[in-house]
Design a protein around this motif. Structure first.
Motif, PDB file in Angstrom:
ATOM      1  N   ARG A 114     -27.409  -3.833 -32.784  1.00 17.20           N
ATOM      2  CA  ARG A 114     -28.800  -3.540 -33.131  1.00 17.20           C
ATOM      3  C   ARG A 114     -28.887  -2.687 -34.394  1.00 17.20           C
ATOM      4  N   LEU A 115     -29.792  -3.097 -35.301  1.00 15.05           N
ATOM      5  CA  LEU A 115     -30.226  -2.249 -36.399  1.00 15.05           C
ATOM      6  C   LEU A 115     -31.598  -1.711 -36.024  1.00 15.05           C
ATOM      7  N   LYS A 116     -31.738  -0.400 -35.969  1.00  8.00           N
ATOM      8  CA  LYS A 116     -32.993   0.196 -35.531  1.00  8.00           C
ATOM      9  C   LYS A 116     -34.055   0.133 -36.621  1.00  8.00           C
ATOM     10  N   GLY A 117     -35.282  -0.199 -36.188  1.00  2.94           N
ATOM     11  CA  GLY A 117     -36.434  -0.106 -37.052  1.00  2.94           C
ATOM     12  C   GLY A 117     -37.282   1.074 -36.635  1.00  2.94           C
ATOM     13  N   ASP A 118     -38.485   1.185 -37.220  1.00  2.00           N
ATOM     14  CA  ASP A 118     -39.328   2.329 -36.884  1.00  2.00           C
ATOM     15  C   ASP A 118     -40.197   2.070 -35.651  1.00  2.00           C
ATOM     16  N   GLY A 119     -40.064   0.879 -35.051  1.00  2.00           N
ATOM     17  CA  GLY A 119     -40.783   0.582 -33.823  1.00  2.00           C
ATOM     18  C   GLY A 119     -42.221   0.155 -34.020  1.00  2.00           C
ATOM     19  N   THR A 120     -42.633  -0.054 -35.268  1.00  2.52           N
ATOM     20  CA  THR A 120     -44.011  -0.485 -35.526  1.00  2.52           C
ATOM     21  C   THR A 120     -44.293  -1.843 -34.901  1.00  2.52           C
ATOM     22  N   LYS A 121     -43.299  -2.698 -34.933  1.00  2.00           N
ATOM     23  CA  LYS A 121     -43.442  -4.044 -34.394  1.00  2.00           C
ATOM     24  C   LYS A 121     -42.281  -4.334 -33.445  1.00  2.00           C
ATOM     25  N   PRO A 122     -42.457  -5.294 -32.533  1.00  4.69           N
ATOM     26  CA  PRO A 122     -41.380  -5.613 -31.579  1.00  4.69           C
ATOM     27  C   PRO A 122     -40.196  -6.289 -32.257  1.00  4.69           C
ATOM     28  N   PRO A 123     -39.029  -6.266 -31.615  1.00  6.94           N
ATOM     29  CA  PRO A 123     -37.795  -6.708 -32.251  1.00  6.94           C
ATOM     30  C   PRO A 123     -37.724  -8.208 -32.528  1.00  6.94           C
ATOM     31  N   LEU A 124     -36.846  -8.530 -33.478  1.00  9.41           N
ATOM     32  CA  LEU A 124     -36.414  -9.900 -33.744  1.00  9.41           C
ATOM     33  C   LEU A 124     -35.003 -10.049 -33.206  1.00  9.41           C
ATOM     34  N   LEU A 125     -34.728 -11.173 -32.541  1.00 10.23           N
ATOM     35  CA  LEU A 125     -33.384 -11.453 -32.032  1.00 10.23           C
ATOM     36  C   LEU A 125     -32.732 -12.553 -32.854  1.00 10.23           C
ATOM     37  N   LEU A 126     -31.551 -12.266 -33.377  1.00 11.08           N
ATOM     38  CA  LEU A 126     -30.701 -13.268 -34.010  1.00 11.08           C
ATOM     39  C   LEU A 126     -29.665 -13.683 -32.974  1.00 11.08           C
ATOM     40  N   LEU A 127     -29.704 -14.927 -32.573  1.00  6.28           N
ATOM     41  CA  LEU A 127     -28.903 -15.402 -31.447  1.00  6.28           C
ATOM     42  C   LEU A 127     -27.880 -16.435 -31.905  1.00  6.28           C
ATOM     43  N   ASN A 128     -26.676 -16.331 -31.384  1.00  2.92           N
ATOM     44  CA  ASN A 128     -25.640 -17.344 -31.599  1.00  2.92           C
ATOM     45  C   ASN A 128     -24.707 -17.317 -30.402  1.00  2.92           C
TER      46      ASN A 128
ATOM     47  N   ALA B 106     -27.294 -11.069 -30.922  1.00  2.00           N
ATOM     48  CA  ALA B 106     -26.568 -11.333 -29.685  1.00  2.00           C
ATOM     49  C   ALA B 106     -25.655 -12.526 -29.898  1.00  2.00           C
ATOM     50  N   ALA B 107     -24.372 -12.313 -29.665  1.00  4.56           N
ATOM     51  CA  ALA B 107     -23.381 -13.394 -29.678  1.00  4.56           C
ATOM     52  C   ALA B 107     -22.947 -13.580 -28.228  1.00  4.56           C
ATOM     53  N   THR B 108     -23.273 -14.728 -27.662  1.00  5.43           N
ATOM     54  CA  THR B 108     -23.223 -14.859 -26.206  1.00  5.43           C
ATOM     55  C   THR B 108     -22.206 -15.885 -25.722  1.00  5.43           C
ATOM     56  N   ALA B 109     -21.912 -15.776 -24.455  1.00  4.46           N
ATOM     57  CA  ALA B 109     -20.962 -16.668 -23.788  1.00  4.46           C
ATOM     58  C   ALA B 109     -21.676 -17.873 -23.178  1.00  4.46           C
ATOM     59  N   ASP B 110     -20.890 -18.893 -22.897  1.00  4.58           N
ATOM     60  CA  ASP B 110     -21.251 -19.941 -21.929  1.00  4.58           C
ATOM     61  C   ASP B 110     -22.365 -20.895 -22.351  1.00  4.58           C
ATOM     62  N   GLU B 111     -22.779 -20.893 -23.610  1.00  2.00           N
ATOM     63  CA  GLU B 111     -23.874 -21.786 -23.992  1.00  2.00           C
ATOM     64  C   GLU B 111     -23.514 -23.245 -23.761  1.00  2.00           C
ATOM     65  N   GLU B 112     -22.256 -23.597 -24.038  1.00  2.00           N
ATOM     66  CA  GLU B 112     -21.848 -24.999 -23.931  1.00  2.00           C
ATOM     67  C   GLU B 112     -21.785 -25.494 -22.485  1.00  2.00           C
ATOM     68  N   LYS B 113     -21.900 -24.583 -21.523  1.00  2.00           N
ATOM     69  CA  LYS B 113     -21.913 -24.984 -20.109  1.00  2.00           C
ATOM     70  C   LYS B 113     -23.216 -24.596 -19.426  1.00  2.00           C
ATOM     71  N   GLY B 114     -24.252 -24.317 -20.217  1.00  2.00           N
ATOM     72  CA  GLY B 114     -25.551 -24.037 -19.626  1.00  2.00           C
ATOM     73  C   GLY B 114     -26.078 -22.625 -19.814  1.00  2.00           C
ATOM     74  N   GLY B 115     -25.232 -21.691 -20.289  1.00  2.00           N
ATOM     75  CA  GLY B 115     -25.691 -20.350 -20.623  1.00  2.00           C
ATOM     76  C   GLY B 115     -25.893 -19.396 -19.463  1.00  2.00           C
ATOM     77  N   ILE B 116     -25.500 -19.801 -18.263  1.00  2.20           N
ATOM     78  CA  ILE B 116     -25.742 -18.937 -17.094  1.00  2.20           C
ATOM     79  C   ILE B 116     -24.989 -17.617 -17.216  1.00  2.20           C
ATOM     80  N   LEU B 117     -23.777 -17.654 -17.780  1.00  3.60           N
ATOM     81  CA  LEU B 117     -22.983 -16.433 -17.929  1.00  3.60           C
ATOM     82  C   LEU B 117     -23.217 -15.757 -19.275  1.00  3.60           C
ATOM     83  N   GLY B 118     -24.135 -16.293 -20.047  1.00  7.67           N
ATOM     84  CA  GLY B 118     -24.468 -15.717 -21.337  1.00  7.67           C
ATOM     85  C   GLY B 118     -25.894 -15.226 -21.341  1.00  7.67           C
ATOM     86  N   VAL B 119     -26.783 -15.970 -22.018  1.00  8.36           N
ATOM     87  CA  VAL B 119     -28.182 -15.548 -22.118  1.00  8.36           C
ATOM     88  C   VAL B 119     -28.826 -15.430 -20.742  1.00  8.36           C
ATOM     89  N   GLY B 120     -28.508 -16.342 -19.842  1.00  5.42           N
ATOM     90  CA  GLY B 120     -29.073 -16.263 -18.493  1.00  5.42           C
ATOM     91  C   GLY B 120     -28.730 -14.950 -17.810  1.00  5.42           C
TER      92      GLY B 120
END
Length: 448
Positions: free
Chosen positions: A67-81, A143-157
């Motif tokens: 995470r790179l912190k902002g000043d909180g004026t607006k809600p976060p952006l997620l860069l996902l892979n 977020a760099a996550t696990a398990d996307e190629e098998k459905g993402g249950i152990l990653g984003v899920g």
């Protein structure tokens, strides 16, 4: 450092080196072992003063959040892979698939396109935002996550259920789109704003067992074979969703393709004839999946012994459904086309509903502006993808997600498509740095 002081040649070399090293880490799923990839990216970010944490959904199934912190004026952006990659047939590659080989300006390896190059691009975006000292109104989370190629249950899920920072996000930039094709008037880039739903089914066939020396009409294997032939020949009805309509309208200035697409819209019942007129095989395949539910046999299981007729066998079908459809309707569609096949039943193995984000979101407009700054001929077109991504986890919670890993295909679109999950996967350095520049500009504008 100011934006104007960024040495893009050095950024390209650094990103190339990082991607080559990243591709050498085997994160084939199964089994995954994404923890090594997560640790690699974490070390890169920490050298730049960006902290990250790794969360294991299971031993070895690592998920990195930085995470790179902002000043909180607006809600976060997620860069996902995602960290994991699909299996390879090593003997069919020109260069070893986990070598990260650099050949004639191209970086080779499993995951070069899907989607370790996006992981490096998003990592570099965080680094450049930090180096240039941008004042952020939003947190930028990667977020760099696990398990996307098998459905993402152990990653984003898993992260959605266990990490609160995943539930306070304004928008997501993910894989699944960004590919551009060169046409006479424009370079048309496809942004994934929706994806078809998945419905995997198992069709079970029953019959009378017996000795194979005596033929039987109620041999379940014969029923299976007839069913596969019916499914092979079947074409679901044409449906033009609002997203697909926008996709088609994106080609309105194309002298070659506009008349073909107009023919498709006027007479959907003759869709196959219109599709045959599309000269680019890749574009034809892309459009074909957007206008129909599809049914593709992938697994067949029959008897155990050559001289024994089994009492039961099955096949599994990968069904992809358009917006407005659901698993029950898909099952009924299969039941209808197999109505004359005796003693068969259909079971749903796994399913996910179609998902969609609105192109009216501010981020979609920013992505297009960023593209045109680096490619004056660029035009951004929304599309629905046939493949599933982790974006669906966010869309079902009304969080906008856009598939956007920008690159311009040099050559036929079909050749590019064949590389994803295929042999000899690779990305050019030219496209790697192009993607980093476009993403950096878009994230900076959206978050400052």
């Amino acid at each position: 450092m100011k934006d104007t002081e960024i040495n893009w040649e050095k950024v390209k070399q650094q990103a190339t080196d990082y991607l080559r090293q990243y591709l050498q880490i085997d994160t084939t799923n199964p089994p995954g072992n994404e923890i090594e990839g997560a640790q690699f990216l974490k070390r890169i970010l920490e050298r730049e003063g960006i902290s990250g944490a790794i969360f294991e959904s299971e031993p070895g199934r690592g998920n990195l959040i930085a995470r790179l912190k902002g000043d909180g004026t607006k809600p976060p952006l997620l860069l996902l892979n995602h960290l994991d990659v699909v299996p390879v047939e090593k003997e069919k590659w020109s260069y070893p698939p986990f070598s990260g080989r650099l050949v004639n300006g191209e970086i080779w390896g499993r995951g070069a396109l899907d989607c370790k190059s996006l992981g490096i691009a998003e990592t570099m975006v965080l680094i450049l935002l930090k180096r240039t000292g941008q004042h952020l109104k939003r947190d930028v989370i990667m977020a760099a996550t696990a398990d996307e190629e098998k459905g993402g249950i152990l990653g984003v899920g898993w992260l959605w259920n266990n990490r609160p920072e995943f539930q306070d996000i304004d928008a997501v930039i993910n894989e699944g789109g960004g590919v551009g094709i060169s046409r006479k008037r424009n370079n048309l880039y496809f942004c994934q704003v929706a994806e078809k739903g998945v419905c995997w089914v198992r069709i079970v066939f029953k019959g009378s067992p017996g000795h194979a020396s005596i033929p039987r009409e109620d041999n379940c294997i014969l029923s299976l074979g007839r069913s596969l032939d019916i499914i092979r020949r079947y074409r679901s009805k044409v449906q033009i969703s609002p997203v697909t309509m926008k996709f088609i309208q994106g080609f309105s200035e194309d002298e070659e393709l506009a008349p073909i697409f107009e023919k498709l819209l006027k007479a959907p019942q003759y869709a196959d004839e219109a599709l045959r007129d599309i000269p680019d095989r890749g574009l034809k395949q892309l459009l074909e999946t957007k206008i129909r539910n599809t049914f593709v046999p992938t697994v067949v299981k029959g008897g155990e012994k050559t001289n024994v007729i089994p009492s039961e066998c099955f096949c599994e079908i990968d069904c992809r459904m358009l917006p407005g459809e659901n698993p029950e309707r898909i099952k009924k569609e299969i039941e209808t086309i197999l109505a004359d096949i005796p003693n068969c039943s259909i079971q749903t193995i796994q399913s996910s509903t179609p998902s969609e984000s609105s192109t009216s979101h501010e981020l979609f407009q920013i992505l297009e502006r960023s593209l045109t700054r680096h490619d004056p001929k660029a035009k951004l077109i929304p599309f629905i993808s046939s493949g599933a991504t982790d974006s669906r986890f966010f869309r079902k919670e009304n969080i906008s997600a856009f598939g956007f890993a920008p690159l311009l295909v040099e050559g036929e679109l079909a050749d590019y498509q064949d590389l994803v999950h295929g042999h000899n996967e690779r990305i050019s350095q030219k496209n790697l740095i192009f993607g980093i520049k476009v993403l950096y500009d878009a994230v900076r504008e959206f978050c400052t």
